[in-house]
Scaffold this motif. Structure first.
Motif, PDB file in Angstrom:
ATOM      1  N   GLY A 111       0.813  -1.207   0.000  1.00 12.40           N
ATOM      2  CA  GLY A 111       0.000   0.000   0.000  1.00 12.40           C
ATOM      3  C   GLY A 111       0.846   1.256   0.000  1.00 12.40           C
ATOM      4  N   GLU A 112       0.181   2.396  -0.294  1.00 14.35           N
ATOM      5  CA  GLU A 112       0.850   3.699  -0.321  1.00 14.35           C
ATOM      6  C   GLU A 112       1.997   3.731  -1.339  1.00 14.35           C
ATOM      7  OE1 GLU A 112      -0.731   6.012   1.479  1.00 14.35           O
ATOM      8  OE2 GLU A 112      -2.002   4.343   2.084  1.00 14.35           O
TER       9      GLU A 112
ATOM     10  N   GLY B 162      13.328   4.796   6.150  1.00 14.76           N
ATOM     11  CA  GLY B 162      12.261   4.121   5.425  1.00 14.76           C
ATOM     12  C   GLY B 162      11.788   2.886   6.162  1.00 14.76           C
ATOM     13  N   THR B 163      10.921   3.074   7.159  1.00 14.65           N
ATOM     14  CA  THR B 163      10.414   1.940   7.931  1.00 14.65           C
ATOM     15  C   THR B 163       9.634   0.983   7.048  1.00 14.65           C
ATOM     16  OG1 THR B 163      10.113   3.483   9.785  1.00 14.65           O
ATOM     17  CG2 THR B 163       9.119   1.284  10.003  1.00 14.65           C
ATOM     18  N   GLY B 164       8.803   1.551   6.150  1.00 13.64           N
ATOM     19  CA  GLY B 164       7.998   0.712   5.269  1.00 13.64           C
ATOM     20  C   GLY B 164       7.121  -0.246   6.044  1.00 13.64           C
ATOM     21  N   SER B 165       7.210  -1.528   5.711  1.00 14.93           N
ATOM     22  CA  SER B 165       6.419  -2.546   6.399  1.00 14.93           C
ATOM     23  C   SER B 165       6.924  -2.804   7.812  1.00 14.93           C
ATOM     24  CB  SER B 165       6.476  -3.861   5.615  1.00 14.93           C
ATOM     25  OG  SER B 165       7.793  -4.403   5.654  1.00 14.93           O
ATOM     26  N   GLY B 166       8.215  -2.565   8.044  1.00 16.76           N
ATOM     27  CA  GLY B 166       8.830  -2.895   9.328  1.00 16.76           C
ATOM     28  C   GLY B 166       9.596  -4.202   9.311  1.00 16.76           C
TER      29      GLY B 166
ATOM     30  N   GLU C  82       9.763   6.993   8.903  1.00 20.10           N
ATOM     31  CA  GLU C  82       8.908   6.771   7.739  1.00 20.10           C
ATOM     32  C   GLU C  82       8.169   8.065   7.413  1.00 20.10           C
ATOM     33  OE1 GLU C  82       7.001   5.760   4.641  1.00 20.10           O
ATOM     34  OE2 GLU C  82       8.263   4.181   5.527  1.00 20.10           O
ATOM     35  N   ARG C  83       8.096   8.423   6.125  1.00 18.97           N
ATOM     36  CA  ARG C  83       7.427   9.663   5.737  1.00 18.97           C
ATOM     37  C   ARG C  83       5.945   9.459   5.438  1.00 18.97           C
ATOM     38  NH1 ARG C  83       6.540  10.784   0.439  1.00 18.97           N
ATOM     39  NH2 ARG C  83       6.773  13.019   0.819  1.00 18.97           N
ATOM     40  N   GLN C  84       5.518   8.228   5.096  1.00 15.91           N
ATOM     41  CA  GLN C  84       4.120   7.950   4.797  1.00 15.91           C
ATOM     42  C   GLN C  84       3.356   7.724   6.100  1.00 15.91           C
ATOM     43  OE1 GLN C  84       2.574   7.897   1.900  1.00 15.91           O
ATOM     44  NE2 GLN C  84       4.163   7.727   0.340  1.00 15.91           N
ATOM     45  N   GLU C  85       2.444   8.622   6.421  1.00 13.16           N
ATOM     46  CA  GLU C  85       1.781   8.563   7.731  1.00 13.16           C
ATOM     47  C   GLU C  85       0.993   7.272   7.940  1.00 13.16           C
ATOM     48  OE1 GLU C  85      -0.841  11.382  10.754  1.00 13.16           O
ATOM     49  OE2 GLU C  85      -0.452  12.040   8.702  1.00 13.16           O
TER      50      GLU C  85
ATOM     51  N   ASP D  87      10.824  13.167   7.322  1.00 19.00           N
ATOM     52  CA  ASP D  87      11.651  13.101   6.119  1.00 19.00           C
ATOM     53  C   ASP D  87      12.953  12.371   6.428  1.00 19.00           C
ATOM     54  OD1 ASP D  87      13.215  13.495   3.888  1.00 19.00           O
ATOM     55  OD2 ASP D  87      13.018  15.676   3.857  1.00 19.00           O
ATOM     56  N   GLY D  88      13.024  11.101   6.019  1.00 22.13           N
ATOM     57  CA  GLY D  88      14.209  10.309   6.310  1.00 22.13           C
ATOM     58  C   GLY D  88      15.454  10.757   5.578  1.00 22.13           C
TER      59      GLY D  88
END
Length: 219
Positions: free
Chosen positions: A62-63, A92-96, A113-116, A140-141
């Motif tokens: 997603g995102e 960039g945490t992303g999914s983790g 992570e920048r995507q809330e 902002d990473g």
């Protein structure tokens, strides 16, 4: 580490097969392979797609983002030479998923992570559903997290057009940055070691394809 998830023989067997695949592809660090073998990757998928969880593939989350291919996670992690207690910044945490592998190796992880929506999801899934507890940040990473610098290691999990100098300044002397650098279609994996205050050693490695690193010091 005590987990809150149910781990059955099916998932354990699937993770073992994944580790065998990664070993055959050239991942040699047994500590990294052991960490990959402990992380329940199916927890990052809806049940509909659990059969995809232990294949060596990236998958949409997603995102406009993906959970990284396990080989890519293992490759970057192996380059970092994580030692227990290392202070690691993850851009960039992303999914983790990468976060969990770093934690399994004993790192103290600061992940941004920048995507809330992804940030909120991962901030719940990792500690509540899985028992992993990194330090989460939204922002902002590409500019790092200067307030908690310096770091032993920095890992960037998105493709950048260049190595952000601001991240290099957040490394300890002797610290290492791993980052994919290139255009939006393909990047070379790059390692940068900070050998002195203003002295850095860079090595360019294999070609990968990451989602773009977006931010003030990136795309």
């Amino acid at each position: 580490m005590a987990y809150k998830f149910v781990d059955n023989y099916r998932e354990k067997g699937a993770r073992k097969r994944l580790v065998d695949v990664l070993r055959k592809k050239g991942i040699a660090d047994e500590r990294v392979l052991e960490a990959i073998g402990k992380v329940p990757r199916h927890y990052f998928f809806s049940e509909t797609f659990w059969e995809q969880a232990y294949k060596d593939i990236a998958f949409p989350i997603g995102e406009g983002q993906t959970i990284s291919q396990p080989y890519t996670v293992a490759y970057q992690t192996e380059l970092l030479h994580i030692q227990p207690g290392n202070k690691v910044l993850e851009i960039g945490t992303g999914s983790g998923y990468q976060t969990c592998v770093l934690l399994e190796l004993g790192a103290k992880v600061y992940t941004i992570e920048r995507q809330e929506k992804l940030y909120e999801r991962t901030k719940w899934v990792l500690p509540v559903k899985m028992g992993y507890k990194p330090n989460f940040f939204l922002g902002d990473g590409s500019i790092g997290i200067a307030a908690h610098a310096p770091y032993d290691k920095i890992i960037v999990t998105a493709g950048a057009p260049l190595v952000p100098g601001i991240l290099l300044k957040q490394l300890k002397i002797g610290g290492m940055l791993v980052i994919p650098v290139g255009n939006e279609k393909a990047q070379k994996m790059v390692t940068v070691m900070r050998v002195a205050e203003n002295d850095f050693e860079e090595i360019v490695l294999d070609t990968f394809r990451f989602v773009p690193l977006v931010g003030d010091k990136a795309w």
